[in-house]
Design a protein around this motif. Structure first.
Motif, mmCIF file in Angstrom:
data_model
loop_
_atom_site.group_PDB
_atom_site.id
_atom_site.type_symbol
_atom_site.label_atom_id
_atom_site.label_comp_id
_atom_site.label_asym_id
_atom_site.label_seq_id
_atom_site.Cartn_x
_atom_site.Cartn_y
_atom_site.Cartn_z
ATOM 1 N N HIS A 90 0.822 -1.212 0.000
ATOM 2 C CA HIS A 90 0.000 0.000 0.000
ATOM 3 C C HIS A 90 0.863 1.273 0.000
ATOM 4 N N LYS A 103 -6.210 0.879 -4.878
ATOM 5 C CA LYS A 103 -7.462 1.294 -4.239
ATOM 6 C C LYS A 103 -8.533 0.229 -4.414
ATOM 7 N N THR A 117 -7.725 -2.841 -2.285
ATOM 8 C CA THR A 117 -7.962 -2.596 -0.864
ATOM 9 C C THR A 117 -9.440 -2.719 -0.536
ATOM 10 N N GLU A 138 -7.025 -8.750 -4.394
ATOM 11 C CA GLU A 138 -5.743 -8.430 -3.765
ATOM 12 C C GLU A 138 -4.614 -9.315 -4.273
#
Length: 572
Positions: free
Chosen positions: A286, A312, A315, A321
């Motif tokens: 991140h 983004k 997340t 992911e």
């Protein structure tokens, strides 16, 4: 585009920046190690006894060539390609080091791993066109390879479009793009896409091949066919260019592991070059400050806004992911971490110790025997105060050594034989008589308290003969049940540095680097090699743990008196 640049200078500046980045803020571990290797190799290449030298013209010519190729996909500020510093570094290393004997390229294999959208297809296409036209290879054959025909045509199509957009290039080298091949008229050769189904065709003799997205290959068939087919070429190049993947048992991760061992100086690989752009352990994907580690073209071919949007989305949606971490940050899923710290392992080294050092002392011996192509390992383990000492010996048949060098370029096997770290046995099958004779000879120096063999291979046969002669031998399955306590003890001893000693064998060091562990809910662990397909071995570690497992039993108030036992059971 401006006049030709100082490509060697750009490569050196990139490498210098990486070497100085000791904290790993901008460059991952593998880039830093590749940069250090580059400077060490430049220094070594100046010596007359070095088998290769560095030639600036050969280093800069591919950069000059590729920077005159046009962009054929996307929108760019320039008409022709402008190489990023990391790409100059790769080309300067790959083509600049030349063999003294015949002037050919030092490196015959290259593994390049980088996150997607970092320009790897255009980069690979440029290397393909350079090798096809500028290396003066008669009857040149170039293959762009992948698991499917469509994937194999990606790099090939980029190369074709570059030719079509550059009439001068086509005219100079007689390049004619057809539906399924590109003719190289000047050298009576061609460039063709090839996939797994067509890879068994007769007549393969590639001067160079590029395998796109090697991580997607479910087996090693295509890679092995192409590598083997290069046997008649004097200056071959096998190029794997890929992102990370999920299959740590596949041929891609095997090649990755081999490169990491070369970069860490665990094994020698003068023929093997590569760079891995990824996040370091502990980096938070991140955090924008570490993104360039896996994305060296960030802000060039890969837009920062694009990556921000991907992060983004990932997340907000955990389902995506894994895809982002693997493809945009080049992290392998399911990859285990190396078990033992090599820095701490090296701190335990004492090259002066030999069996003679412990003459007359009690000893526990572990033996991990193979039948043919695995290394056979014997470890003599001693207790000295609060220390445990390992003295290993390794065996491998000569024909297997020659086969591994010939087929897989594992030249470090031969180097270890020449240095005396591996005992070569005659033929293509392990010589169990030689191993047994060496064990018996060692009994003239030390007192064997236990001699433990794995259940695999010829170990049980040797154990039976030793028992018949009155020696304390037996077999034990290499399982967590049997070796977990010894493994945890070894882990603690390596961490404390002073409580393990070994003789510094580079073979044993390599095996230590190949070990990963499963940590189970009951706290037990089982050291194993990370990939079943990997050429990495752990036999010496397994043999040492079996010896330590018996050492642990003999420390009990009532040590075992009967040395034979059933498979999977400890001494009784």
């Amino acid at each position: 585009m401006e006049a030709d640049r100082d490509y060697v200078g750009i490569a050196k500046a990139f490498a210098k920046d990486a070497v100085r980045d000791k904290g790993g803020r901008r460059h991952c571990k593998w880039v830093r190690l590749a940069a250090r290797r580059f400077f060490d190799d430049l220094k070594r290449a100046r010596r007359s006894d070095c088998p290769y030298h560095f030639d600036a013209w050969h280093a800069e010519d591919p950069c000059h060539f590729i920077e005159h190729l046009p962009h054929v996909e996307g929108r760019w500020n320039s008409l022709t390609i402008e190489l990023a510093p990391w790409q100059c570094f790769v080309l300067v290393c790959l083509f600049g080091f030349r063999r003294r004997a015949d002037g050919g390229r030092r490196f015959s294999k290259c593994y390049l791993e980088v996150a997607r959208k970092n320009g790897k297809s255009a980069f690979a296409a440029g290397i393909v066109l350079y090798c096809a036209t500028r290396e003066d290879e008669p009857g040149v054959q170039i293959k762009t390879a992948a698991t499917t025909g469509d994937q194999a045509r990606i790099v090939w199509n980029v190369a074709r479009k570059m030719i079509e957009a550059t009439p001068e290039l086509a005219a100079a080298f007689g390049l004619i793009p057809w539906a399924n091949s590109i003719t190289v008229g000047a050298l009576a050769g061609d460039i063709k896409p090839i996939n797994s189904k067509s890879s068994t065709q007769d007549g393969l003799n590639p001067h160079m091949f590029v395998v796109d997205e090697l991580h997607a290959h479910k087996d090693r068939g295509l890679w092995d066919v192409l590598v083997t087919a290069q046997g008649a070429r004097q200056n071959p190049l096998a190029l794997a260019i890929t992102t990370a993947g999920k299959d740590v048992q596949g041929v891609c991760y095997e090649q990755r592991l081999l490169l990491t061992k070369v970069l860490e100086r665990i094994v020698e690989g003068d023929h093997y070059f590569g760079v891995i752009f990824t996040l370091d352990e502990g980096d938070d994907w991140h955090d924008e400050s570490c993104w360039a580690k896996a994305n060296p073209n960030l802000g060039v071919s890969k837009r920062l806004e694009y990556l921000r949007a991907k992060v983004k989305d990932a997340t907000a949606s955990p389902d995506s992911e894994a895809e982002v971490v693997t493809k945009d940050f080049n992290k392998w899923l399911s990859a285990a971490s190396q078990w033992l710290s090599l820095a701490r392992w090296d701190a335990c080294s004492d090259p002066a110790i030999t069996l003679e050092t412990f003459r007359g002392r009690d000893c526990h011996i572990g033996c991990d025997l193979s039948n043919r192509d695995d290394i056979t390992a014997t470890v003599w383990a001693f207790e000295a105060g609060d220390q445990v000492i390992w003295i290993p010996r390794f065996y491998l048949p000569r024909e297997v050594i020659d086969e591994k060098v010939r087929q897989m370029n594992l030249t470090f096997y031969r180097q270890w034989v020449e240095a005396g770290y591996i005992v070569p046995t005659e033929g293509d099958w392990i010589d169990s008589d030689r191993i047994e004779a060496d064990l018996l000879a060692s009994f003239d120096v030390i007192r064997p308290r236990s001699i433990t063999f794995d259940t695999y291979g010829v170990g049980p046969d040797i154990a039976a003969r030793l028992v018949a002669d009155g020696h304390p031998a037996g077999i034990m399955a290499y399982t967590a049940k049997n070796v977990a306590r010894a493994a945890l003890d070894l882990e603690a001893r390596v961490k404390s540095r002073g409580r393990l000693r070994h003789n510094g064998s580079p073979v044993l060091r390599w095996m230590a680097s190949n070990c990963v562990v499963e940590r189970r809910v009951d706290g037990s662990i089982l050291p194993k090699k990370e990939s079943k397909m990997s050429q990495g071995k752990i036999d010496g570690i397994a043999a040492g743990l079996m010896a330590m497992a018996q050492m642990d039993l003999y420390s009990e108030p009532e040590p075992p008196r009967v040395i034979t036992y059933n498979q999977g059971d400890m001494f009784r």
